[in-house]
Write a protein that holds these residues in place. Structure first.
Motif, PDB file in Angstrom:
ATOM      1  N   TRP A 469       0.851  -1.192   0.000  1.00  0.00           N
ATOM      2  CA  TRP A 469       0.000   0.000   0.000  1.00  0.00           C
ATOM      3  C   TRP A 469       0.888   1.244   0.000  1.00  0.00           C
ATOM      4  CZ3 TRP A 469      -4.911  -0.946  -0.963  1.00  0.00           C
ATOM      5  CH2 TRP A 469      -5.470  -2.157  -0.563  1.00  0.00           C
ATOM      6  N   PRO A 470       1.590   1.531  -1.105  1.00  0.00           N
ATOM      7  CA  PRO A 470       2.481   2.702  -1.151  1.00  0.00           C
ATOM      8  C   PRO A 470       1.711   3.974  -1.478  1.00  0.00           C
ATOM      9  CG  PRO A 470       2.650   1.482  -3.194  1.00  0.00           C
ATOM     10  CD  PRO A 470       1.666   0.734  -2.344  1.00  0.00           C
ATOM     11  N   ASP A 471       0.948   4.438  -0.518  1.00  0.00           N
ATOM     12  CA  ASP A 471       0.036   5.550  -0.762  1.00  0.00           C
ATOM     13  C   ASP A 471       0.596   6.847  -0.183  1.00  0.00           C
ATOM     14  OD1 ASP A 471      -2.435   6.472  -1.821  1.00  0.00           O
ATOM     15  OD2 ASP A 471      -3.236   6.616   0.204  1.00  0.00           O
ATOM     16  N   GLY A 472       0.082   7.978  -0.668  1.00  0.00           N
ATOM     17  CA  GLY A 472       0.449   9.291  -0.146  1.00  0.00           C
ATOM     18  C   GLY A 472      -0.674  10.279  -0.396  1.00  0.00           C
ATOM     19  N   ASP A 473      -0.579  11.453   0.201  1.00  0.00           N
ATOM     20  CA  ASP A 473      -1.572  12.502  -0.021  1.00  0.00           C
ATOM     21  C   ASP A 473      -1.546  12.919  -1.497  1.00  0.00           C
ATOM     22  OD1 ASP A 473      -1.934  12.343   2.676  1.00  0.00           O
ATOM     23  OD2 ASP A 473      -0.855  14.187   3.145  1.00  0.00           O
ATOM     24  N   LYS A 474      -2.722  13.043  -2.096  1.00  0.00           N
ATOM     25  CA  LYS A 474      -2.815  13.309  -3.533  1.00  0.00           C
ATOM     26  C   LYS A 474      -3.711  14.510  -3.826  1.00  0.00           C
ATOM     27  CE  LYS A 474      -4.474   9.176  -4.212  1.00  0.00           C
ATOM     28  NZ  LYS A 474      -4.249   8.551  -2.901  1.00  0.00           N
ATOM     29  N   LYS A 475      -3.356  15.230  -4.894  1.00  0.00           N
ATOM     30  CA  LYS A 475      -4.203  16.270  -5.466  1.00  0.00           C
ATOM     31  C   LYS A 475      -4.510  15.869  -6.906  1.00  0.00           C
ATOM     32  CE  LYS A 475      -2.431  20.130  -2.705  1.00  0.00           C
ATOM     33  NZ  LYS A 475      -1.760  21.468  -2.747  1.00  0.00           N
ATOM     34  N   ILE A 476      -5.800  15.814  -7.234  1.00  0.00           N
ATOM     35  CA  ILE A 476      -6.224  15.346  -8.556  1.00  0.00           C
ATOM     36  C   ILE A 476      -6.983  16.471  -9.255  1.00  0.00           C
ATOM     37  CG2 ILE A 476      -7.408  13.534  -9.837  1.00  0.00           C
ATOM     38  CD1 ILE A 476      -5.211  12.466  -8.032  1.00  0.00           C
ATOM     39  N   TYR A 477      -6.539  16.806 -10.468  1.00  0.00           N
ATOM     40  CA  TYR A 477      -7.178  17.851 -11.268  1.00  0.00           C
ATOM     41  C   TYR A 477      -7.831  17.206 -12.489  1.00  0.00           C
ATOM     42  CZ  TYR A 477      -3.830  20.568  -8.523  1.00  0.00           C
ATOM     43  OH  TYR A 477      -3.090  21.112  -7.498  1.00  0.00           O
ATOM     44  N   SER A 478      -8.979  17.719 -12.885  1.00  0.00           N
ATOM     45  CA  SER A 478      -9.685  17.135 -14.029  1.00  0.00           C
ATOM     46  C   SER A 478     -10.281  18.222 -14.917  1.00  0.00           C
ATOM     47  CB  SER A 478     -10.780  16.176 -13.570  1.00  0.00           C
ATOM     48  OG  SER A 478     -11.664  16.796 -12.662  1.00  0.00           O
ATOM     49  N   LEU A 479     -10.358  17.909 -16.190  1.00  0.00           N
ATOM     50  CA  LEU A 479     -10.932  18.796 -17.206  1.00  0.00           C
ATOM     51  C   LEU A 479     -11.761  17.932 -18.138  1.00  0.00           C
ATOM     52  CD1 LEU A 479     -11.019  21.569 -18.714  1.00  0.00           C
ATOM     53  CD2 LEU A 479      -8.979  20.808 -19.949  1.00  0.00           C
ATOM     54  N   GLY A 480     -12.990  18.346 -18.397  1.00  0.00           N
ATOM     55  CA  GLY A 480     -13.845  17.523 -19.236  1.00  0.00           C
ATOM     56  C   GLY A 480     -14.877  18.317 -19.997  1.00  0.00           C
ATOM     57  N   MET A 481     -15.583  17.585 -20.838  1.00  0.00           N
ATOM     58  CA  MET A 481     -16.653  18.214 -21.612  1.00  0.00           C
ATOM     59  C   MET A 481     -17.726  17.189 -21.932  1.00  0.00           C
ATOM     60  SD  MET A 481     -14.963  18.520 -25.433  1.00  0.00           S
ATOM     61  CE  MET A 481     -13.542  19.404 -24.816  1.00  0.00           C
ATOM     62  N   GLY A 482     -18.909  17.699 -22.164  1.00  0.00           N
ATOM     63  CA  GLY A 482     -20.020  16.883 -22.628  1.00  0.00           C
ATOM     64  C   GLY A 482     -20.476  17.397 -23.979  1.00  0.00           C
ATOM     65  N   ILE A 483     -20.589  16.503 -24.941  1.00  0.00           N
ATOM     66  CA  ILE A 483     -20.959  16.875 -26.311  1.00  0.00           C
ATOM     67  C   ILE A 483     -22.238  16.143 -26.693  1.00  0.00           C
ATOM     68  CG2 ILE A 483     -20.221  16.897 -28.729  1.00  0.00           C
ATOM     69  CD1 ILE A 483     -17.328  16.734 -27.697  1.00  0.00           C
ATOM     70  N   ASN A 484     -23.245  16.906 -27.103  1.00  0.00           N
ATOM     71  CA  ASN A 484     -24.501  16.324 -27.545  1.00  0.00           C
ATOM     72  C   ASN A 484     -24.480  16.078 -29.051  1.00  0.00           C
ATOM     73  OD1 ASN A 484     -27.574  16.959 -28.611  1.00  0.00           O
ATOM     74  ND2 ASN A 484     -27.535  15.775 -26.712  1.00  0.00           N
ATOM     75  N   GLY A 485     -25.085  14.964 -29.475  1.00  0.00           N
ATOM     76  CA  GLY A 485     -25.077  14.592 -30.886  1.00  0.00           C
ATOM     77  C   GLY A 485     -25.817  15.547 -31.801  1.00  0.00           C
ATOM     78  N   SER A 486     -26.533  16.521 -31.248  1.00  0.00           N
ATOM     79  CA  SER A 486     -27.264  17.481 -32.088  1.00  0.00           C
ATOM     80  C   SER A 486     -26.332  18.355 -32.912  1.00  0.00           C
ATOM     81  CB  SER A 486     -28.152  18.365 -31.217  1.00  0.00           C
ATOM     82  OG  SER A 486     -27.370  19.116 -30.293  1.00  0.00           O
ATOM     83  N   LEU A 502     -21.765  12.400 -25.500  1.00  0.00           N
ATOM     84  CA  LEU A 502     -20.422  11.885 -25.248  1.00  0.00           C
ATOM     85  C   LEU A 502     -19.762  12.737 -24.169  1.00  0.00           C
ATOM     86  CD1 LEU A 502     -18.043   9.993 -26.033  1.00  0.00           C
ATOM     87  CD2 LEU A 502     -17.336  11.778 -27.655  1.00  0.00           C
ATOM     88  N   ASP A 503     -19.359  12.092 -23.081  1.00  0.00           N
ATOM     89  CA  ASP A 503     -18.629  12.778 -22.006  1.00  0.00           C
ATOM     90  C   ASP A 503     -17.165  12.358 -22.059  1.00  0.00           C
ATOM     91  OD1 ASP A 503     -20.853  14.119 -20.889  1.00  0.00           O
ATOM     92  OD2 ASP A 503     -21.466  12.273 -19.866  1.00  0.00           O
ATOM     93  N   ILE A 504     -16.281  13.335 -21.952  1.00  0.00           N
ATOM     94  CA  ILE A 504     -14.837  13.099 -22.006  1.00  0.00           C
ATOM     95  C   ILE A 504     -14.188  13.764 -20.801  1.00  0.00           C
ATOM     96  CG2 ILE A 504     -12.715  13.476 -23.337  1.00  0.00           C
ATOM     97  CD1 ILE A 504     -14.437  13.630 -25.843  1.00  0.00           C
ATOM     98  N   VAL A 505     -13.152  13.107 -20.245  1.00  0.00           N
ATOM     99  CA  VAL A 505     -12.442  13.690 -19.109  1.00  0.00           C
ATOM    100  C   VAL A 505     -10.948  13.392 -19.215  1.00  0.00           C
ATOM    101  CG1 VAL A 505     -12.863  11.641 -17.667  1.00  0.00           C
ATOM    102  CG2 VAL A 505     -12.295  13.821 -16.584  1.00  0.00           C
ATOM    103  N   PHE A 506     -10.140  14.384 -18.839  1.00  0.00           N
ATOM    104  CA  PHE A 506      -8.700  14.223 -18.685  1.00  0.00           C
ATOM    105  C   PHE A 506      -8.363  14.491 -17.218  1.00  0.00           C
ATOM    106  CE2 PHE A 506      -9.424  15.479 -23.050  1.00  0.00           C
ATOM    107  CZ  PHE A 506      -8.620  14.589 -23.781  1.00  0.00           C
ATOM    108  N   GLN A 507      -7.470  13.664 -16.658  1.00  0.00           N
ATOM    109  CA  GLN A 507      -7.086  13.814 -15.254  1.00  0.00           C
ATOM    110  C   GLN A 507      -5.573  13.875 -15.109  1.00  0.00           C
ATOM    111  OE1 GLN A 507      -9.152  10.365 -13.443  1.00  0.00           O
ATOM    112  NE2 GLN A 507      -9.892  11.788 -11.909  1.00  0.00           N
ATOM    113  N   VAL A 546      -0.179  10.562 -11.579  1.00  0.00           N
ATOM    114  CA  VAL A 546      -1.051   9.692 -12.357  1.00  0.00           C
ATOM    115  C   VAL A 546      -1.688  10.514 -13.474  1.00  0.00           C
ATOM    116  CG1 VAL A 546      -3.022  10.083 -10.802  1.00  0.00           C
ATOM    117  CG2 VAL A 546      -2.973   8.050 -12.254  1.00  0.00           C
ATOM    118  N   TRP A 547      -1.750   9.927 -14.649  1.00  0.00           N
ATOM    119  CA  TRP A 547      -2.452  10.515 -15.785  1.00  0.00           C
ATOM    120  C   TRP A 547      -3.678   9.665 -16.064  1.00  0.00           C
ATOM    121  CZ3 TRP A 547      -0.993  15.082 -17.963  1.00  0.00           C
ATOM    122  CH2 TRP A 547       0.291  15.549 -17.685  1.00  0.00           C
TER     123      TRP A 547
END
Length: 557
Positions: A469-486, A502-507, A546-547
């Motif tokens: 369990w090699p764990d540590g305090d983490k900060k996670i940032y995310s950027l995403g978008m939702g796209i409608n088929g219209s 369609l929902d997309i996310v980058f972390q 982590v990516w």
């Protein structure tokens, strides 16, 4: 059309449940691309099928049937610097330390992608009641390092670890009134865990005079004397190899295989003129200088399964004002009963297998959040997640038979009670509170932009941290978008895909700071001091990142 669609859903469930999957380190990094893009701050919104995890009460706020399927890919990178193990005892005695451990090493994990699928479906039954199901991975970890201890001396603690729980969660939601709803989900899960490591028995056992003397006096002469005194309180003191061998041979047919081996060894020592504990210690020191214990370098592999376990999720959702919504979710503890195999491949290529069992608890959680929508194009949510990691006091793996290890070159056998401490690990984890934040901007009718962040403090204290369990305090940032088929056209003709999103996310996540160990971890130290003669202490610094990338396809009926 509906019959075909339900057939597809059923097939997707079967396929998804059969895919081996692992989440990020310990807790989930997100379930569904939408909630993940919002940093998991979703308890007060919960408007897709993964509400069954974030807040089951949210399903009754969704007015149409909705199906969602997604995949998240995580690439963790853990870097270890200045890893070395020192023995103050050997330094004080002027003995040479094992250069494999003493010399500092830098290394990192083999950064393989972790694939985490998810799927869900929800539907209103009437204006009060909604139902649905979701398939996801609420807990998991997998890390793998180089198995060669020359490059990675931490392989003696663990070089490959994994644990994951996959669940199928059906649930219902009831709309009490226009402002309040409640929900319940029952999770049926299966779990899989494993460990690979190399057994370290001091490769500097050439300095065994001190150890051999103590073993001879305490473990050999002492044990034989105790048994003789039990039979006859007036029995003479046994303090030589010849007397000890005679006492063992007197057992006759009741002599065990190990006792016969020891008796023969003592008889040979006596014939060579090595009678006292001091003489025997000198013999071992002279004849086995520089040789490791016979089983040093044995490969250990543990793999266990829990094919069925249960937990539940409860949720409340309350529309306090037209712009403010409150959410509260409780996720219950999961009791897991693992069974599997413990395998040892010794240096002489003999293989020993035995059954392994472990009782384990995944912690319960309480998540609460507030969502604020000042106008129809912008919303914010803040959540807190309390996790009761303190239920992890010890991690004990029980074996079906004795696991015996030869520690001195070719002779002495330690019993299983001494050795099993390798698999009876103190944890003493602490409860944590995650802080999560998400923001949504409805930029166009067909486009939604999302930002997220969460802070995840580690539950693992320095005293029990190890490579399982090699764990540590983490900060996670995310950027995403939702796209409608219209928004989709072909040859200037609209494709009429308004019911598809369609929902997309980058972390990106990173450890808040480098973590340093200066010999505090009992679990690390014991991996290098099986015989407890050298009092070794493991030192290292660790940092990680982590990516992640995820996408979900949603279909509204």
């Amino acid at each position: 059309m509906k019959e075909k669609m339900y057939g597809v859903l059923f097939a997707a469930i079967i396929i998804l449940m059969s895919i081996p999957s692992h989440a990020g380190n310990i807790d989930t990094f997100g379930i569904g691309a939408k909630a993940t893009a919002l940093g998991g701050a979703f308890a007060a919104q919960a408007d897709d099928p993964f509400a069954l995890y974030y807040n089951p009460a949210g399903m009754s706020w969704v007015t149409k049937k909705k199906f969602s399927m997604g995949l998240q890919v995580l690439i963790p990178d853990l870097s270890i610097e200045d890893f070395h193990v020192v023995s103050q005892t050997q330094q004080d005695l002027g003995e040479h330390e094992d250069p494999l451990l003493k010399n500092s090493k830098d290394f990192s994990n083999d950064a393989k992608g972790l694939f985490v699928p998810c799927m869900g479906f929800s539907m209103p039954i009437n204006d009060k009641l909604s139902a649905g199901f979701a398939v996801y991975v609420p807990w998991g970890v997998e890390l793998e390092f180089d198995s060669n201890p020359v490059n990675n001396p931490a392989a003696f603690n663990a070089y490959h670890v994994y644990m994951a729980r996959e669940v199928f969660t059906p649930g219902i939601s009831y709309r009490v009134n226009d402002k309040l709803s409640v929900g319940f989900g029952l999770s049926f899960g299966k779990s899989h865990t494993g460990l690979e490591k190399i057994l370290y028995i001091a490769s500097d056992l050439g300095h065994i005079e001190r150890q051999a003397k103590a073993i001879t006096e305490e473990d050999i002469f002492g044990a034989i004397n105790a048994e003789a005194k039990k039979a006859d309180p007036n029995a003479p003191e046994i303090n030589t190899a010849s007397l000890a061998a005679a006492a063992l041979y007197s057992k006759g047919a009741s002599l065990t295989k190990e006792q016969k081996y020891l008796a023969d060894l003592l008889a040979q020592l006596s014939l060579g003129g090595h009678e006292t504990s001091e003489q025997i210690a000198k013999f071992f020191s002279t004849h086995y200088d520089g040789e490791p214990g016979k089983d040093h370098g044995s490969e250990i592999e543990v793999e266990m399964f829990d094919h069925f376990n249960i937990s539940y999720n409860l949720g409340l959702l309350y529309q306090a004002t037209p712009t403010t919504r409150l959410g509260l979710t409780y996720r219950s503890q999961t009791k897991e009963g693992y069974q599997g195999e413990f395998k040892v491949v010794r240096p002489d290529q003999t293989v020993d297998t035995m059954d392994a069992m472990m009782d384990y608890k995944q912690p319960d959680q309480l998540q609460w959040g507030i969502r604020y929508q000042p106008h129809d194009k912008l919303s914010f949510e803040m959540d807190m997640v309390w996790t009761q990691w303190s239920i992890m006091d010890r991690q004990v793996t029980t074996l079906s038979k004795d696991f015996q290890v030869h520690t001195l070159p070719g002779n002495e056998v330690l019993d299983s009670e001494t050795v099993t401490k390798i698999f009876d690990l103190e944890r003493k984890w602490v409860d944590t509170i995650q802080k999560r934040f998400g923001m949504e901007w409805y930029a166009k009718d067909w486009l939604t932009l999302r930002l997220g962040y969460f802070y995840d403090p580690t539950p693992v204290p320095d005293e029990t941290m190890d490579f399982q369990w090699p764990d540590g305090d983490k900060k996670i940032y995310s950027l995403g978008m939702g796209i409608n088929g219209s928004c989709l056209y072909y040859n200037d003709t609209k494709l009429n895909l308004d019911n598809i999103n369609l929902d997309i996310v980058f972390q990106y996540g990173k450890s808040e700071y480098k973590r340093y160990l200066g010999g505090e971890s009992h679990n690390m130290n014991e991996s290098y001091d099986l015989t407890e003669f050298y009092h070794r202490r493991a030192h290292l610094s660790a940092s990680g990142q982590v990516w992640g990338f995820g996408c979900s396809i949603n279909y509204t009926f």
